[in-house]
Design an enzyme around this catalytic site. Structure first.
Site, PDB file in Angstrom:
ATOM      1  N   ALA A 112     -14.923  -8.442 -11.191  1.00 21.64           N
ATOM      2  CA  ALA A 112     -13.750  -7.812 -11.819  1.00 21.64           C
ATOM      3  C   ALA A 112     -13.466  -8.396 -13.204  1.00 21.64           C
ATOM      4  CB  ALA A 112     -12.530  -7.994 -10.927  1.00 21.64           C
ATOM      5  N   ARG A 158       0.843  -1.202   0.000  1.00 20.51           N
ATOM      6  CA  ARG A 158       0.000   0.000   0.000  1.00 20.51           C
ATOM      7  C   ARG A 158       0.881   1.255   0.000  1.00 20.51           C
ATOM      8  NH1 ARG A 158      -3.533  -3.332   3.208  1.00 20.51           N
ATOM      9  NH2 ARG A 158      -2.556  -2.910   5.203  1.00 20.51           N
ATOM     10  N   CYS A 204      -2.315 -14.523  -3.725  1.00 17.12           N
ATOM     11  CA  CYS A 204      -2.180 -14.814  -2.293  1.00 17.12           C
ATOM     12  C   CYS A 204      -2.440 -16.291  -2.037  1.00 17.12           C
ATOM     13  CB  CYS A 204      -3.099 -13.940  -1.457  1.00 17.12           C
ATOM     14  SG  CYS A 204      -4.826 -14.214  -1.801  1.00 17.12           S
ATOM     15  N   PHE A 243     -10.479  -5.778  -6.932  1.00 16.49           N
ATOM     16  CA  PHE A 243     -10.624  -6.600  -5.716  1.00 16.49           C
ATOM     17  C   PHE A 243     -10.270  -5.727  -4.499  1.00 16.49           C
ATOM     18  CE2 PHE A 243      -9.191  -9.212  -9.289  1.00 16.49           C
ATOM     19  CZ  PHE A 243     -10.177 -10.187  -9.362  1.00 16.49           C
TER      20      PHE A 243
HETATM   21  N1  SAH Z   1      -6.892  -5.823  -1.961  1.00 15.81           N
HETATM   22  C1  SAH Z   1      -7.644  -5.983  -0.743  1.00 15.81           C
HETATM   23  C2  SAH Z   1      -7.854  -7.430  -0.382  1.00 15.81           C
HETATM   24  C3  SAH Z   1      -8.545  -8.241  -1.453  1.00 15.81           C
HETATM   25  S1  SAH Z   1      -9.310  -9.657  -0.828  1.00 15.81           S
HETATM   26  C4  SAH Z   1      -6.962  -5.238   0.399  1.00 15.81           C
HETATM   27  O1  SAH Z   1      -5.790  -4.890   0.263  1.00 15.81           O
HETATM   28  O2  SAH Z   1      -7.598  -4.999   1.412  1.00 15.81           O
HETATM   29  C5  SAH Z   1     -10.174 -10.197  -2.234  1.00 15.81           C
HETATM   30  C6  SAH Z   1     -11.425  -9.397  -2.546  1.00 15.81           C
HETATM   31  O3  SAH Z   1     -11.898  -9.844  -3.819  1.00 15.81           O
HETATM   32  C7  SAH Z   1     -12.593  -9.594  -1.598  1.00 15.81           C
HETATM   33  O4  SAH Z   1     -13.003  -8.340  -1.114  1.00 15.81           O
HETATM   34  C8  SAH Z   1     -13.706 -10.222  -2.446  1.00 15.81           C
HETATM   35  O5  SAH Z   1     -14.997  -9.719  -2.148  1.00 15.81           O
HETATM   36  C9  SAH Z   1     -13.303  -9.793  -3.828  1.00 15.81           C
HETATM   37  N2  SAH Z   1     -13.741 -10.647  -4.937  1.00 15.81           N
HETATM   38  C10 SAH Z   1     -13.802 -12.005  -4.995  1.00 15.81           C
HETATM   39  N3  SAH Z   1     -14.157 -12.393  -6.239  1.00 15.81           N
HETATM   40  C11 SAH Z   1     -14.319 -11.273  -6.966  1.00 15.81           C
HETATM   41  C12 SAH Z   1     -14.658 -11.018  -8.333  1.00 15.81           C
HETATM   42  N4  SAH Z   1     -14.908 -12.020  -9.194  1.00 15.81           N
HETATM   43  N5  SAH Z   1     -14.724  -9.742  -8.763  1.00 15.81           N
HETATM   44  C13 SAH Z   1     -14.462  -8.706  -7.898  1.00 15.81           C
HETATM   45  N6  SAH Z   1     -14.140  -8.896  -6.608  1.00 15.81           N
HETATM   46  C14 SAH Z   1     -14.053 -10.152  -6.148  1.00 15.81           C
END
Ligand code: SAH
Length: 394
Positions: free
Chosen positions: A281, A216, A338, A232
């Protein structure tokens, strides 16, 4: 209430005898001793602690016992070292003290399982509350010891036992969360002078992705004047940092409406404006007419098991390929996996294939990993799950 030291009495320990020929496993100090390596067991079935003996009856390791999991023993000590309640107490204290020197954040992982020689225990601190995940039945019996150390060392307002990780089911442990404390199990953290609401009961993982802290910061350093896409986004961590770094615009995309609500609240908390999109996404990157100069792609673990790796690789390729197509020449992209089952070299190949199909020239500027409050034991490399690249896309 029984004395915690009773669990460590010789008579109360399970004895596991290693199969002949498996000694090397233990010599490598890997903390996971699997059922398949054990010839026989004796002693109480509900023991919290077990000793591992070699076929000649010599103790070669001790640790947390599980009668249900394939990981029969989570070893803490090896060779002649004696495992006592103090061993665990000392390791907890050492882990906590190593972390709490930072002035930049009041949220951190204070215990990272094998990375802190405490296999099966994860503890995150969010300012005045602590969130615990326990992955083994032996440890569950030692909860009073852990709570005692945490209360002495950190004096939290409360402790949230999240109790939702899959190993708990195998261990036949309660999957009901539990709050031990005052007020609500929810708080606000301060990280690098930015503010975030963290709500462990409704949040993913323990509430916030602490492992991405340094990435970040990198995003913040790259954001000046740029149009940023945060795929995401979850609760908007990368988006808030991009705003703080002076981004021209920030767009957060997540499939979860509640994650997007948290992202919106976190931007507002810091006085930033941004856009927020509830969308898949994979669809979004195919459809948006917008173009970006900085993109973060941090999907959930696509590979939940080893058998999922091929399917996961296709998912990573697809999202990265279409993400690259949205980038202006000279843009930066932070892309992550991850999933512990996704090896770094395979992830790199996937990014290569995405770049080829996107018809873009891509270079790696930096390899990205989890923040140092997530140490990985050399003896247990499985603890390394987060991998990523900072890419330049020409
Ligand atoms: N980048 C974030 C953590 C991501 S965790 C941070 O730094 O805090 C993964 C995220 O992807 C979750 O919030 C989940 O809701 C989302 N997610 C899962 N499948 C998805 C999809 N197909 N399209 C968009 N978001 C998705």
């Amino acid at each position: 209430m029984p004395d915690i030291n009773d669990h460590f009495e010789t008579a109360n320990r399970r004895i596991l005898t290693l199969k002949a020929g498996k000694e090397r496993l233990v010599a490598n100090r890997h903390p996971w001793i699997f059922a398949g390596a054990i010839a026989r067991e004796s002693g109480p079935e509900d023991a919290a602690i077990a000793d591992l003996h070699d076929p000649r009856g010599r103790r070669i390791a001790s640790g947390f016992y599980s009668r249900h999991s394939q990981i029969r023993l989570r070893a803490l000590t090896f060779g002649d070292e004696v495992l006592t309640a103090d061993t665990i107490r000392d390791r907890l204290i050492a882990s906590i003290r190593r972390r709490t020197r930072s002035n930049d954040t009041n949220a951190m992982r204070v215990v990272n399982a094998e990375g802190d020689d405490l296999s099966g225990i994860v503890i995150d601190r969010y300012d005045d509350i602590l969130v615990i995940e326990i992955a083994n039945a032996g440890i569950e019996q030692l909860r009073p010891l852990i709570i005692n150390v945490l209360q002495n060392e950190l004096k939290p307002r409360g402790i949230w036992f999240k109790n939702d990780i899959p190993p708990r089911k195998i261990e036949e442990l309660s999957m009901q969360p539990e709050w031990m404390g005052e007020g609500e199990p929810s708080t606000e953290i301060r990280e690098n002078a930015l503010r975030f609401r963290v709500d462990p009961p409704s949040g993913q993982k323990t509430g916030f992705f602490l492992d991405q802290r340094e990435n970040r910061q990198l995003t913040r350093a790259l954001a000046q004047g740029r149009r940023v896409l945060n795929l995401f986004s979850y609760s908007g961590g990368f988006g808030v940092y991009a705003s703080a770094g002076g981004a021209a615009s920030v767009e957060n995309v997540d499939i979860s409406a509640s994650a997007i609500e948290m992202a919106r609240a976190n931007h507002a908390l810091n006085g930033f404006d941004a856009s927020f999109v509830v969308a898949d996404a994979f669809d979004y990157v195919r459809k948006t007419p917008s173009r970006f100069d900085l993109l973060i792609c941090d999907p959930p673990a696509f590979a939940k098991s080893r058998g999922d790796v091929d399917r996961a690789a296709r998912g990573y390729k697809d999202i990265n390929l279409f993400a690259m197509k949205l980038l202006e020449p000279g843009a930066h992209m932070l892309t992550f996996s991850c999933s512990g089952h996704m090896p770094l070299d395979l992830f790199q190949k996937v990014i290569f294939a995405a770049a080829q199909d996107a018809g873009r020239r891509v270079s790696f500027l930096r390899r990205l990993t989890a923040a140092p409050d997530h140490p990985v034991s050399l003896f247990c490399p499985e603890g390394e799950y987060l991998k990523g690249f900072l890419l330049e896309v020409i």
